[in-house]
Design a protein around this motif. Structure first.
Motif, PDB file in Angstrom:
ATOM      1  N   ARG A   1      -7.527 -13.597  -3.623  1.00 39.24           N
ATOM      2  CA  ARG A   1      -8.689 -12.571  -3.387  1.00 39.24           C
ATOM      3  C   ARG A   1      -9.853 -12.892  -3.417  1.00 39.24           C
ATOM      4  O   ARG A   1     -10.994 -12.625  -2.663  1.00 39.24           O
TER       5      ARG A   1
ATOM      6  N   MET B   1       3.412 -11.207   5.962  1.00 38.20           N
ATOM      7  CA  MET B   1       3.769 -10.645   6.283  1.00 38.20           C
ATOM      8  C   MET B   1       4.471  -9.961   5.446  1.00 38.20           C
ATOM      9  O   MET B   1       5.521  -9.744   5.122  1.00 38.20           O
ATOM     10  N   VAL B   2       4.613  -8.699   5.335  1.00 38.58           N
ATOM     11  CA  VAL B   2       5.296  -7.445   4.830  1.00 38.58           C
ATOM     12  C   VAL B   2       6.822  -7.259   5.913  1.00 38.58           C
ATOM     13  O   VAL B   2       6.164  -6.285   6.046  1.00 38.58           O
TER      14      VAL B   2
ATOM     15  N   LEU C   1       6.590  -3.222   6.056  1.00 39.95           N
ATOM     16  CA  LEU C   1       6.064  -2.269   5.825  1.00 39.95           C
ATOM     17  C   LEU C   1       4.992  -1.958   7.397  1.00 39.95           C
ATOM     18  O   LEU C   1       5.306  -3.311   7.911  1.00 39.95           O
TER      19      LEU C   1
ATOM     20  N   GLN D   1      -0.284  -1.122   7.989  1.00 37.44           N
ATOM     21  CA  GLN D   1      -0.122  -1.305   5.907  1.00 37.44           C
ATOM     22  C   GLN D   1      -0.657  -2.688   5.769  1.00 37.44           C
ATOM     23  O   GLN D   1      -1.090  -3.037   4.832  1.00 37.44           O
TER      24      GLN D   1
ATOM     25  N   ILE E   1      -3.383  -4.302   3.150  1.00 39.23           N
ATOM     26  CA  ILE E   1      -3.105  -4.178   2.284  1.00 39.23           C
ATOM     27  C   ILE E   1      -3.843  -5.142   1.407  1.00 39.23           C
ATOM     28  O   ILE E   1      -4.186  -5.782   1.198  1.00 39.23           O
ATOM     29  N   GLY E   2      -4.051  -4.482  -0.116  1.00 37.71           N
ATOM     30  CA  GLY E   2      -4.939  -4.814  -0.964  1.00 37.71           C
ATOM     31  C   GLY E   2      -6.641  -4.242  -0.776  1.00 37.71           C
ATOM     32  O   GLY E   2      -6.905  -4.006  -1.721  1.00 37.71           O
ATOM     33  N   ARG E   3      -6.657  -3.416   0.260  1.00 34.65           N
ATOM     34  CA  ARG E   3      -7.845  -2.771   0.766  1.00 34.65           C
ATOM     35  C   ARG E   3      -7.488  -1.637   0.683  1.00 34.65           C
ATOM     36  O   ARG E   3      -8.221  -1.547   1.941  1.00 34.65           O
ATOM     37  N   GLU E   4      -6.892  -0.399   1.307  1.00 31.32           N
ATOM     38  CA  GLU E   4      -5.891   0.235   1.636  1.00 31.32           C
ATOM     39  C   GLU E   4      -7.349   1.685   1.644  1.00 31.32           C
ATOM     40  O   GLU E   4      -7.603   1.870   0.989  1.00 31.32           O
TER      41      GLU E   4
ATOM     42  N   ILE F   1      -3.318   7.422   0.527  1.00 29.93           N
ATOM     43  CA  ILE F   1      -3.324   6.499   1.153  1.00 29.93           C
ATOM     44  C   ILE F   1      -3.594   7.323   2.163  1.00 29.93           C
ATOM     45  O   ILE F   1      -3.257   7.844   3.027  1.00 29.93           O
TER      46      ILE F   1
ATOM     47  N   ASP G   1      -2.993   5.901   5.648  1.00 28.79           N
ATOM     48  CA  ASP G   1      -3.013   5.621   6.549  1.00 28.79           C
ATOM     49  C   ASP G   1      -3.261   5.926   8.010  1.00 28.79           C
ATOM     50  O   ASP G   1      -3.565   5.234   8.209  1.00 28.79           O
TER      51      ASP G   1
ATOM     52  N   LYS H   1      -6.247  -9.508  10.582  1.00 32.76           N
ATOM     53  CA  LYS H   1      -6.453  -8.560   9.359  1.00 32.76           C
ATOM     54  C   LYS H   1      -7.937  -9.979   8.738  1.00 32.76           C
ATOM     55  O   LYS H   1      -8.129  -9.395   8.400  1.00 32.76           O
TER      56      LYS H   1
ATOM     57  N   HIS I   1       3.138   7.285  -0.118  1.00 33.52           N
ATOM     58  CA  HIS I   1       1.423   7.254   0.098  1.00 33.52           C
ATOM     59  C   HIS I   1       0.300   7.255  -0.545  1.00 33.52           C
ATOM     60  O   HIS I   1      -0.661   7.468  -0.915  1.00 33.52           O
TER      61      HIS I   1
ATOM     62  N   TYR J   1       3.479  -0.960  -2.358  1.00 35.53           N
ATOM     63  CA  TYR J   1       3.124  -2.223  -3.530  1.00 35.53           C
ATOM     64  C   TYR J   1       4.294  -2.222  -3.377  1.00 35.53           C
ATOM     65  O   TYR J   1       5.258  -3.432  -3.902  1.00 35.53           O
TER      66      TYR J   1
ATOM     67  N   ILE K   1      -3.488  -8.953  -4.124  1.00 37.74           N
ATOM     68  CA  ILE K   1      -2.776  -7.719  -5.069  1.00 37.74           C
ATOM     69  C   ILE K   1      -2.420  -8.305  -6.340  1.00 37.74           C
ATOM     70  O   ILE K   1      -1.874  -9.226  -6.599  1.00 37.74           O
TER      71      ILE K   1
END
Lengths: 498, 327
Positions: free
Chosen positions: A75, A91-92, A95, A99, A103-106, A113, A115, A154, B191, B197, B213
């Motif tokens: 970060r 990657m997740v 999601l 997303q 991630i981490g800065r939505e 959020i 979207d 990203k 949402h 997370y 995070i």
């Protein structure tokens, strides 16, 4: 070429058993693509992980944009403008693409959020990169190539000043690599610093301005790309390390019997109608790009993954292999590419690991015969020249090369005559690599038969008697070592890709 | 690909709804008693604390963890808060707040043990399960104020009564309340950062850490939310049982956890929905409270519940294997 953006000096880093970085220097200018080269285990990725705060350096200094910096996590590095596109994708899977990118800065709308905005922004990024990906798709449903493109999107979305590409082309098709180069040239024109890590010599010549070479965790030198030849770089990469003599012709006797025959093997989507033969005393190399289906073929053959169809013959007899237990019964041993997960029990001793697969031979009634166990372990420690004070040493305390020897011992104790080596030297330093090579050649000379899956071209060309090439789950070629060249193999390894 | 998958998912929730409908129809056919409004009311009464616990525990389960302390925790909070009412003459409203607060504290302890001290969730919450059970046992059995007594108003959160005697009209507004909470938490899961997370931690924790995070915070929060709902469940529990007995509660968490899995939360984390949890818990509740109406004994409830759970988890496993094959 612009001013210096990154200067790393005297970087040193050790892990238990490995001196990963030995006083390394590296610098990048603005508007430059700087290649970082070296064989596997040379320390390229480790150096970049030190830079981005994933690892902490033991000593040395990092200067970014004229300031001394030390990042403690990715970060902080991101916030400063350094972004890494990882070799192993981070990657997740559950999601969506959008997303993951944010991630981490939505984007937020109060507690919610946003979207919709994230999807719009993702589309904008993809348009900029001229790629087509649905931001609403689940990440795990994309191909590896597409996932990589998302990683790049990203990285770009972070307002990066320095982007590190860690072997970005390893899983990409020719077309995708071209797209990638367009993007990289675009970024260079915007005066960003770019680090490009790759094994592929041709790409280095095409896309980079300078090349820094590392070997065995040490700094070798920096060259200007257009002033040097491929051979210059290779010489720097390989250095004076004396490898096992490369094979120029097959060492297998012409009348050697076929010990393993695989016919029309199908398993999942990664193994499509694969057939091959393995002869006594042969080292059969399996070459191909990442995701070509080589490991999947081996796992299906070994019974670790279910087969859809196909026949397997061991010593001419048709056998049914539905589990690793069956495979071991027929004398097949599998040395996984991921030793720590599948190969050894790290918190146990060498003895316990060595006899793990053959414990029934070392029993007295219902008790384990400790002295017989110790005896056979010591025998193999001696035979394989495993460096350890004694047989009771915990495997976690051994270096990568010696851990690999313990895995080999495990299968030899079990009397396996067919050994599948999946990336036998991954994570092993260069000196120890050579020992593993010698050992494999000796095993073959003694009549063991070896399937060797490897992503290192030099390893394939150095060790194999015959080479099977796979691409996208299919066997696309089979070459005798006498006719094999890097170009021929690459050509077949990319045959199915647009 | 994605469309196909959505279809499959909705299929699974659809199956759960079918099971609920089938159970209700079977009960209605074979038991005239079950057809009475009062039976449905009493069934709903005894479902609230299960549903509330299940909403909470959905979050740890999605992170690929678990919370075994919610059952004994719930009883413990109800006992402690109940003693406050009886011995200290604390207003009922304050006692309810105490329940929720205690739940959050135990949840935070769980979260810290798991996310910061790196204890395995099973072990950490097994310990807090024992501890809350022990603390609960120190108190004596407490009846919370009944509807007839002064301060019994908190019963009417769950059931409004108009009129008296046999002709009294009872409306189960608790059900509406619980459904509202389910919808709220479904929104939180899908949402908000916390929800996103939570899913990401269950899917690929390493990637979340590398994204910079504060994973520990969100991981702890999943257990705090779980504890908070265990606290709410304590209120619902106190409202339906005549007296809260010390030393009980062990095993109640298993009904809630089982319900969550029936509702389609992935057994290995990374996927789940609170709406699914609601449906899943009702399958468990119907089996628990409904089987006696058709003459099946307690042991049969357990056996059938176990079998249903196996079926639900198998669906998840088969689904995943198919997805892996398709890749």
């Amino acid at each position: 070429m612009g001013e210096c953006i990154l200067k790393m000096e005297d970087i040193d880093k050790s892990f238990p058993g490995v001196h990963a970085l030995d006083h390394v220097h590296f610098d990048v200018n603005k508007g430059e693509v700087h290649a970082l080269m070296g064989e596997n285990g040379a320390g390229k990725s480790t150096l970049m992980k030190v830079l981005t705060g994933i690892y902490t350096k033991d000593s040395g200094s990092i200067n970014f944009e004229g300031r001394e910096v030390e990042f403690h996590n990715t970060r902080e590095a991101q916030d400063a403008g350094i972004v890494i596109v990882h070799q192993e994708l981070n990657m997740v899977g559950d999601l969506t693409v959008a997303q993951n990118i944010f991630i981490g800065r939505e984007f937020m709308k109060g507690f919610k959020i946003d979207d919709k905005k994230m999807i719009e922004e993702s589309n904008r990024l993809f348009a900029e990169l001229k790629i087509e990906i649905d931001p609403k798709a689940k990440m795990k449903d994309l191909t590896v190539g597409k996932q990589q493109m998302c990683e790049i999107a990203k990285a770009i979305s972070h307002d990066a000043k320095l982007i590190i590409f860690d072997e970005p082309s390893a899983a990409l098709t020719e077309k995708e690599i071209e797209d990638l180069f367009v993007i990289i040239r675009d970024l260079r024109a915007k005066n960003l610093g770019i680090v490009y890590i790759s094994h592929r010599m041709d790409e280095i010549k095409v896309i980079t301005d300078r090349v820094t070479v590392m070997r065995d965790g040490g700094y070798v030198g920096t060259l200007i790309t257009k002033d040097c030849t491929k051979e210059d770089i290779i010489n720097m990469m390989v250095g004076r390390v004396i490898y096992e003599e490369p094979k120029t012709k097959s060492q297998v006797a012409p009348d050697a019997p076929v010990v393993l025959k695989v016919e029309h093997l199908n398993a999942g989507r990664m193994v499509k109608d694969v057939s091959f033969e393995l002869r006594k005393g042969e080292i059969l190399g399996f070459s191909g790009l990442m995701g070509a289906g080589r490991t999947e073929t081996a796992r299906a053959l070994f019974g670790a993954d279910p087969k859809t169809s196909g026949d397997i013959y061991v010593n001419g007899e048709k056998v049914t292999i539905n589990s690793p237990q069956d495979a071991v019964k027929y004398g097949i041993g599998y040395l996984s590419e991921d030793r720590k997960r599948y190969g050894i029990v790290v918190q146990k001793s060498i003895t316990e690991n060595s006899t793990l697969a053959a414990l029934e031979n070392y029993m007295s009634g219902i008790f384990i015969n400790k002295s017989a166990e110790k005896k056979v372990t010591n025998q193999y420690i001696k035979e394989l020249a495993t460096k350890t004070p004694n047989a009771d040493q915990l495997v976690v305390n051994l270096s990568g090369g010696n851990q690999q020897k313990v895995v080999i011992a495990k299968w030899l104790v079990r009397n396996c005559d067919i050994l599948i080596f999946d990336e036998p030297t991954r994570g092993i330093d260069v000196g120890a690599k050579n020992e593993i090579y010698k050992l494999m050649n000796r095993l073959a000379a003694e009549g063991k038969s070896i399937i060797m899956i490897s992503s290192e071209m030099t390893e394939i060309l150095r060790m194999s008697d015959r080479i099977v090439i796979m691409c996208e789950g299919e066997k696309t070629g089979e070459i005798d070592i006498a006719e094999a060249t890097q170009e021929l193999i690459m050509d077949k390894a990319t045959r199915n890709i647009e | 690909m994605t469309k196909k998958k959505n279809k499959l998912l909705s299929d699974q929730r659809f199956i759960v709804l079918l099971v609920i409908a089938a159970l209700i129809i079977i009960y209605m056919i074979f038991s005239p008693e079950f057809r009475q409004y009062s039976s449905i009311l009493s069934m709903l009464d005894f479902s609230y604390y299960d549903v509330l616990m299940a909403i909470g525990v959905t979050f740890p389960l999605i992170t690929a963890g678990v919370d075994l302390s919610i059952g004994t925790g719930m009883v413990c909070y109800a006992l402690l808060a109940g003693s406050l009412i009886r011995n200290q003459h604390v207003p009922v409203g304050v006692a309810m707040l105490v329940c929720v607060l205690l739940g959050c504290i135990v949840g935070m302890v769980n979260g810290l043990l798991i996310a910061v001290m790196n204890l395995p969730p099973f072990l950490a919450t097994l310990c807090t399960c024992m501890i809350t059970r022990g603390i609960g046992s120190m108190s004596s059995a407490v009846p919370w104020p009944t509807t007839q007594q002064d301060g019994g108003w908190f019963h009417s959160i769950f059931k409004l009564t108009f009129g008296t005697g046999r002709s009294a009209l009872k409306i189960p507004i608790g059900f509406i309340l619980v459904v509202a909470l389910v919808i709220l938490m479904e929104f939180v899961l899908n949402h908000t950062k916390f929800g996103r997370y939570t899913i990401a931690i269950g899917s690929n924790k390493e990637a979340v850490i590398l994204s910079g995070i504060n994973v520990k915070f969100y991981h702890v929060m999943a257990y705090v939310i779980c504890g908070l709902f265990a606290g709410l469940a304590a209120i619902a529990y106190a409202a339906v049982v005549p007296t809260v007995q010390p030393g009980t509660g062990a095993g109640l968490e298993l009904d809630a956890i089982g319900g969550v899995f029936v509702g389609g939360v992935s057994a290995t984390g990374g996927y789940g929905s609170v709406l699914g949890t609601l449906a899943g818990v009702f399958v468990i509740v119907l089996l628990k409270t409904g089987l006696p109406y058709v003459g099946l004994q307690a042991n049969w409830q357990q056996i059938i519940t176990g079998a249903v759970l196996i079926a639900a988890v198998l669906i998840d496993v088969i689904k995943r294997r198919r997805a892996a094959k398709a890749q």
